[in-house]
Write a protein that holds these residues in place. Structure first.
Motif, PDB file in Angstrom:
ATOM      1  N   ASN A  15      11.175 -48.142  32.608  1.00 26.22           N
ATOM      2  CA  ASN A  15      11.450 -48.021  34.044  1.00 26.22           C
ATOM      3  C   ASN A  15      12.852 -47.510  34.347  1.00 26.22           C
ATOM      4  OD1 ASN A  15       8.903 -48.952  34.732  1.00 26.22           O
ATOM      5  ND2 ASN A  15       9.560 -51.077  35.027  1.00 26.22           N
ATOM      6  N   ILE A  16      13.839 -47.893  33.527  1.00 26.20           N
ATOM      7  CA  ILE A  16      15.225 -47.529  33.840  1.00 26.20           C
ATOM      8  C   ILE A  16      15.719 -46.320  33.054  1.00 26.20           C
ATOM      9  CG2 ILE A  16      15.743 -49.935  34.392  1.00 26.20           C
ATOM     10  CD1 ILE A  16      17.354 -50.072  31.761  1.00 26.20           C
ATOM     11  N   ASN A  17      15.028 -45.930  32.012  1.00 27.14           N
ATOM     12  CA  ASN A  17      15.503 -44.881  31.116  1.00 27.14           C
ATOM     13  C   ASN A  17      15.334 -43.490  31.722  1.00 27.14           C
ATOM     14  OD1 ASN A  17      16.371 -43.729  28.572  1.00 27.14           O
ATOM     15  ND2 ASN A  17      14.226 -43.171  28.220  1.00 27.14           N
ATOM     16  N   LEU A  18      16.317 -42.630  31.473  1.00 27.10           N
ATOM     17  CA  LEU A  18      16.169 -41.208  31.778  1.00 27.10           C
ATOM     18  C   LEU A  18      15.546 -40.558  30.552  1.00 27.10           C
ATOM     19  CD1 LEU A  18      16.729 -38.705  33.556  1.00 27.10           C
ATOM     20  CD2 LEU A  18      18.923 -38.498  32.361  1.00 27.10           C
ATOM     21  N   PRO A  19      14.269 -40.188  30.619  1.00 27.45           N
ATOM     22  CA  PRO A  19      13.594 -39.672  29.430  1.00 27.45           C
ATOM     23  C   PRO A  19      13.933 -38.206  29.168  1.00 27.45           C
ATOM     24  CG  PRO A  19      12.078 -39.658  31.271  1.00 27.45           C
ATOM     25  CD  PRO A  19      13.365 -40.274  31.779  1.00 27.45           C
ATOM     26  N   GLY A  20      13.670 -37.780  27.942  1.00 28.43           N
ATOM     27  CA  GLY A  20      13.789 -36.370  27.599  1.00 28.43           C
ATOM     28  C   GLY A  20      15.161 -35.982  27.101  1.00 28.43           C
ATOM     29  N   ASP A  21      15.230 -34.766  26.583  1.00 27.34           N
ATOM     30  CA  ASP A  21      16.468 -34.181  26.074  1.00 27.34           C
ATOM     31  C   ASP A  21      16.907 -33.117  27.081  1.00 27.34           C
ATOM     32  OD1 ASP A  21      18.471 -32.825  24.783  1.00 27.34           O
ATOM     33  OD2 ASP A  21      17.491 -32.809  22.830  1.00 27.34           O
ATOM     34  N   HIS A  22      18.015 -33.369  27.764  1.00 27.25           N
ATOM     35  CA  HIS A  22      18.458 -32.487  28.846  1.00 27.25           C
ATOM     36  C   HIS A  22      19.645 -31.625  28.430  1.00 27.25           C
ATOM     37  CE1 HIS A  22      15.815 -34.591  31.668  1.00 27.25           C
ATOM     38  NE2 HIS A  22      16.191 -35.697  31.060  1.00 27.25           N
ATOM     39  N   ARG A  23      19.814 -31.438  27.107  1.00 27.61           N
ATOM     40  CA  ARG A  23      20.961 -30.656  26.651  1.00 27.61           C
ATOM     41  C   ARG A  23      20.867 -29.191  27.053  1.00 27.61           C
ATOM     42  NH1 ARG A  23      21.162 -32.993  20.566  1.00 27.61           N
ATOM     43  NH2 ARG A  23      18.912 -32.908  20.961  1.00 27.61           N
ATOM     44  N   ALA A  24      19.651 -28.649  27.127  1.00 22.27           N
ATOM     45  CA  ALA A  24      19.512 -27.252  27.552  1.00 22.27           C
ATOM     46  C   ALA A  24      19.978 -27.084  28.993  1.00 22.27           C
ATOM     47  CB  ALA A  24      18.054 -26.805  27.408  1.00 22.27           C
ATOM     48  N   THR A  25      19.577 -28.023  29.862  1.00 23.43           N
ATOM     49  CA  THR A  25      20.033 -27.988  31.247  1.00 23.43           C
ATOM     50  C   THR A  25      21.544 -28.143  31.321  1.00 23.43           C
ATOM     51  OG1 THR A  25      17.944 -28.933  32.017  1.00 23.43           O
ATOM     52  CG2 THR A  25      19.824 -29.084  33.510  1.00 23.43           C
ATOM     53  N   ALA A  26      22.076 -29.048  30.500  1.00 23.45           N
ATOM     54  CA  ALA A  26      23.519 -29.264  30.477  1.00 23.45           C
ATOM     55  C   ALA A  26      24.253 -27.993  30.091  1.00 23.45           C
ATOM     56  CB  ALA A  26      23.857 -30.390  29.499  1.00 23.45           C
ATOM     57  N   ASN A  27      23.759 -27.294  29.086  1.00 26.64           N
ATOM     58  CA  ASN A  27      24.411 -26.061  28.644  1.00 26.64           C
ATOM     59  C   ASN A  27      24.326 -24.977  29.707  1.00 26.64           C
ATOM     60  OD1 ASN A  27      25.096 -27.195  26.184  1.00 26.64           O
ATOM     61  ND2 ASN A  27      23.263 -26.449  25.144  1.00 26.64           N
ATOM     62  N   THR A  28      23.189 -24.915  30.403  1.00 24.01           N
ATOM     63  CA  THR A  28      23.029 -23.921  31.465  1.00 24.01           C
ATOM     64  C   THR A  28      24.017 -24.179  32.596  1.00 24.01           C
ATOM     65  OG1 THR A  28      20.689 -23.602  30.959  1.00 24.01           O
ATOM     66  CG2 THR A  28      21.429 -22.935  33.151  1.00 24.01           C
ATOM     67  N   ARG A  29      24.149 -25.449  33.000  1.00 28.87           N
ATOM     68  CA  ARG A  29      25.083 -25.793  34.066  1.00 28.87           C
ATOM     69  C   ARG A  29      26.529 -25.535  33.626  1.00 28.87           C
ATOM     70  NH1 ARG A  29      21.892 -28.885  38.004  1.00 28.87           N
ATOM     71  NH2 ARG A  29      20.255 -27.326  38.187  1.00 28.87           N
ATOM     72  N   ARG A  30      26.824 -25.813  32.376  1.00 31.43           N
ATOM     73  CA  ARG A  30      28.174 -25.559  31.853  1.00 31.43           C
ATOM     74  C   ARG A  30      28.490 -24.062  31.918  1.00 31.43           C
ATOM     75  NH1 ARG A  30      28.103 -25.787  25.802  1.00 31.43           N
ATOM     76  NH2 ARG A  30      27.216 -23.731  26.262  1.00 31.43           N
ATOM     77  N   ASP A  31      27.544 -23.234  31.473  1.00 32.61           N
ATOM     78  CA  ASP A  31      27.758 -21.783  31.497  1.00 32.61           C
ATOM     79  C   ASP A  31      27.878 -21.270  32.924  1.00 32.61           C
ATOM     80  OD1 ASP A  31      27.612 -21.880  28.755  1.00 32.61           O
ATOM     81  OD2 ASP A  31      25.533 -21.190  28.643  1.00 32.61           O
ATOM     82  N   ASP A  32      27.099 -21.848  33.839  1.00 34.78           N
ATOM     83  CA  ASP A  32      27.185 -21.473  35.248  1.00 34.78           C
ATOM     84  C   ASP A  32      28.561 -21.799  35.801  1.00 34.78           C
ATOM     85  OD1 ASP A  32      26.111 -20.686  37.846  1.00 34.78           O
ATOM     86  OD2 ASP A  32      26.144 -22.821  38.332  1.00 34.78           O
ATOM     87  N   LEU A  33      29.087 -22.948  35.402  1.00 30.88           N
ATOM     88  CA  LEU A  33      30.424 -23.335  35.835  1.00 30.88           C
ATOM     89  C   LEU A  33      31.469 -22.344  35.340  1.00 30.88           C
ATOM     90  CD1 LEU A  33      32.640 -25.288  36.842  1.00 30.88           C
ATOM     91  CD2 LEU A  33      32.378 -26.515  34.676  1.00 30.88           C
ATOM     92  N   LEU A  34      31.392 -21.961  34.073  1.00 31.00           N
ATOM     93  CA  LEU A  34      32.365 -21.023  33.507  1.00 31.00           C
ATOM     94  C   LEU A  34      32.315 -19.687  34.239  1.00 31.00           C
ATOM     95  CD1 LEU A  34      31.960 -21.767  29.689  1.00 31.00           C
ATOM     96  CD2 LEU A  34      33.922 -22.294  31.135  1.00 31.00           C
ATOM     97  N   THR A  35      31.122 -19.237  34.575  1.00 28.48           N
ATOM     98  CA  THR A  35      30.979 -17.994  35.325  1.00 28.48           C
ATOM     99  C   THR A  35      31.630 -18.103  36.698  1.00 28.48           C
ATOM    100  OG1 THR A  35      28.909 -17.471  34.184  1.00 28.48           O
ATOM    101  CG2 THR A  35      29.325 -16.340  36.270  1.00 28.48           C
ATOM    102  N   SER A  36      31.442 -19.248  37.338  1.00 27.72           N
ATOM    103  CA  SER A  36      32.002 -19.460  38.670  1.00 27.72           C
ATOM    104  C   SER A  36      33.527 -19.487  38.647  1.00 27.72           C
ATOM    105  CB  SER A  36      31.477 -20.772  39.258  1.00 27.72           C
ATOM    106  OG  SER A  36      30.068 -20.751  39.357  1.00 27.72           O
ATOM    107  N   LEU A  37      34.110 -19.985  37.559  1.00 25.91           N
ATOM    108  CA  LEU A  37      35.556 -20.106  37.476  1.00 25.91           C
ATOM    109  C   LEU A  37      36.234 -18.853  36.932  1.00 25.91           C
ATOM    110  CD1 LEU A  37      35.957 -23.744  36.105  1.00 25.91           C
ATOM    111  CD2 LEU A  37      36.345 -22.951  38.434  1.00 25.91           C
ATOM    112  N   LYS A  38      35.447 -17.948  36.361  1.00 31.24           N
ATOM    113  CA  LYS A  38      36.004 -16.746  35.743  1.00 31.24           C
ATOM    114  C   LYS A  38      36.782 -15.927  36.763  1.00 31.24           C
ATOM    115  CE  LYS A  38      34.723 -12.797  32.847  1.00 31.24           C
ATOM    116  NZ  LYS A  38      33.583 -12.052  32.222  1.00 31.24           N
ATOM    117  N   GLY A  39      37.983 -15.569  36.406  1.00 29.20           N
ATOM    118  CA  GLY A  39      38.803 -14.757  37.288  1.00 29.20           C
ATOM    119  C   GLY A  39      39.721 -15.562  38.182  1.00 29.20           C
ATOM    120  N   THR A  40      39.471 -16.884  38.313  1.00 28.19           N
ATOM    121  CA  THR A  40      40.321 -17.712  39.165  1.00 28.19           C
ATOM    122  C   THR A  40      41.083 -18.771  38.373  1.00 28.19           C
ATOM    123  OG1 THR A  40      38.461 -19.206  39.628  1.00 28.19           O
ATOM    124  CG2 THR A  40      38.837 -17.390  41.174  1.00 28.19           C
TER     125      THR A  40
END
Length: 287
Positions: A15-40
């Motif tokens: 009931n309380i556990n977050l199931p699954g492996d979300h590392r792919a989502t984590a990596n996608t969000r990380r890369d999105d962040l780097l793109t957003s910060l690029k140049g600034t």
């Protein structure tokens, strides 16, 4: 509904556990962040951190932490933590952001789960150029906090391998208990307490749960040092005192529930009732 304490705990963790492996989502969000910060901003490194990649996250409560290692001379030197956090918000001005309530990150909001807590950091190296720690901002105190998220993640992995799957389950249980009882304890602090308190191979769930509450009560009484800093520095005197009181009550009830579970008592119904008092309605009722 279950008839035994063992099955009740199994259902509770589901009931309380977050199931699954979300590392792919984590990596996608990380890369999105780097793109957003690029140049600034000059970002030397960025990596996912927090409870999601450490597999200690709760369902419905976890966001993703991304550590953004900034160029010290350009973005951090001579600046207060609040100024660095504001600079990060300015760099992400086209997005909806806010400073996380603990004053250590900027939350970047997405339309879909998870949101991202961006933690700006300076990396500290030794004479040989090896990174030995990171420093992250605390806007509430305007100080820089020593942290080593990579070493902490390795410690969680190592202890889980030696203690067994119940180690991470106990972390999730304590986080859920804290959320339901005033939310005084931060997620990272709970993980550090687990590393300190749960050192043996774990197999008996009721006994381990009681032991964790009992030992956590003692750990909150004194400052807890981990990875170059105090993991509990955020606790005020009054919050610490109230947390000890609540942990003491939980430990007392958990001792009673454990005693009722085994011979000569063998009273699963009564034990389940007590665990529901401690852990709330996510712990299934008897029947």
């Amino acid at each position: 509904m279950p008839y035994t304490v063992a099955v009740s705990f199994d259902r509770y963790f589901e009931n309380i556990n977050l199931p699954g492996d979300h590392r792919a989502t984590a990596n996608t969000r990380r890369d999105d962040l780097l793109t957003s910060l690029k140049g600034t901003m000059t970002v030397l490194d960025a990596f996912s951190s927090g409870s999601i990649p450490r597999f200690t996250a709760l369902r419905g409560l976890a966001d993703l932490d991304v550590i953004a290692v900034l160029h010290y001379g350009v973005h951090i030197k001579g600046k207060r933590p609040s100024e660095v956090l504001q600079s990060l918000r300015d760099a992400l001005s086209e997005y909806r952001t806010n400073v996380r309530k603990n004053g250590q990150a900027v939350t970047l909001y997405y339309k879909t789960w998870p949101n991202v807590d961006i933690v700006p950091a300076a990396q500290i190296s030794d004479a040989s150029g090896n990174i030995v720690r990171y420093e992250i901002p605390d806007a509430k105190t305007e100080e820089w906090i020593t942290s080593n998220p990579k070493a902490h993640a390795l410690a969680i992995d190592s202890r889980s391998a030696s203690a067994g799957p119940l180690f991470r389950k106990m972390i999730k249980m304590m986080k859920h208990w804290s959320q339901s009882h005033g939310d005084f304890l931060q997620s990272y602090h709970i993980e550090v307490m687990a590393l300190t308190a749960l050192t043996a191979t774990l197999d008996d769930v009721p006994w381990t749960a009681f032991q964790f509450f009992d030992k956590a009560k003692e750990l909150v009484k004194l400052p807890l040092w981990h990875a170059g800093a105090f993991a509990d520095a955020y606790l005020s005197y009054s919050d610490r005192k109230e947390t000890i009181r609540r942990l003491d009550m939980a430990a007392s009830k958990a001792r009673d529930a454990w005693y009722l579970t085994y011979p000569p008592m063998d009273d699963d119904r009564a034990a389940i009732g007590i665990w529901r008092q401690i852990l709330g309605t996510d712990f299934p009722a008897h029947g």
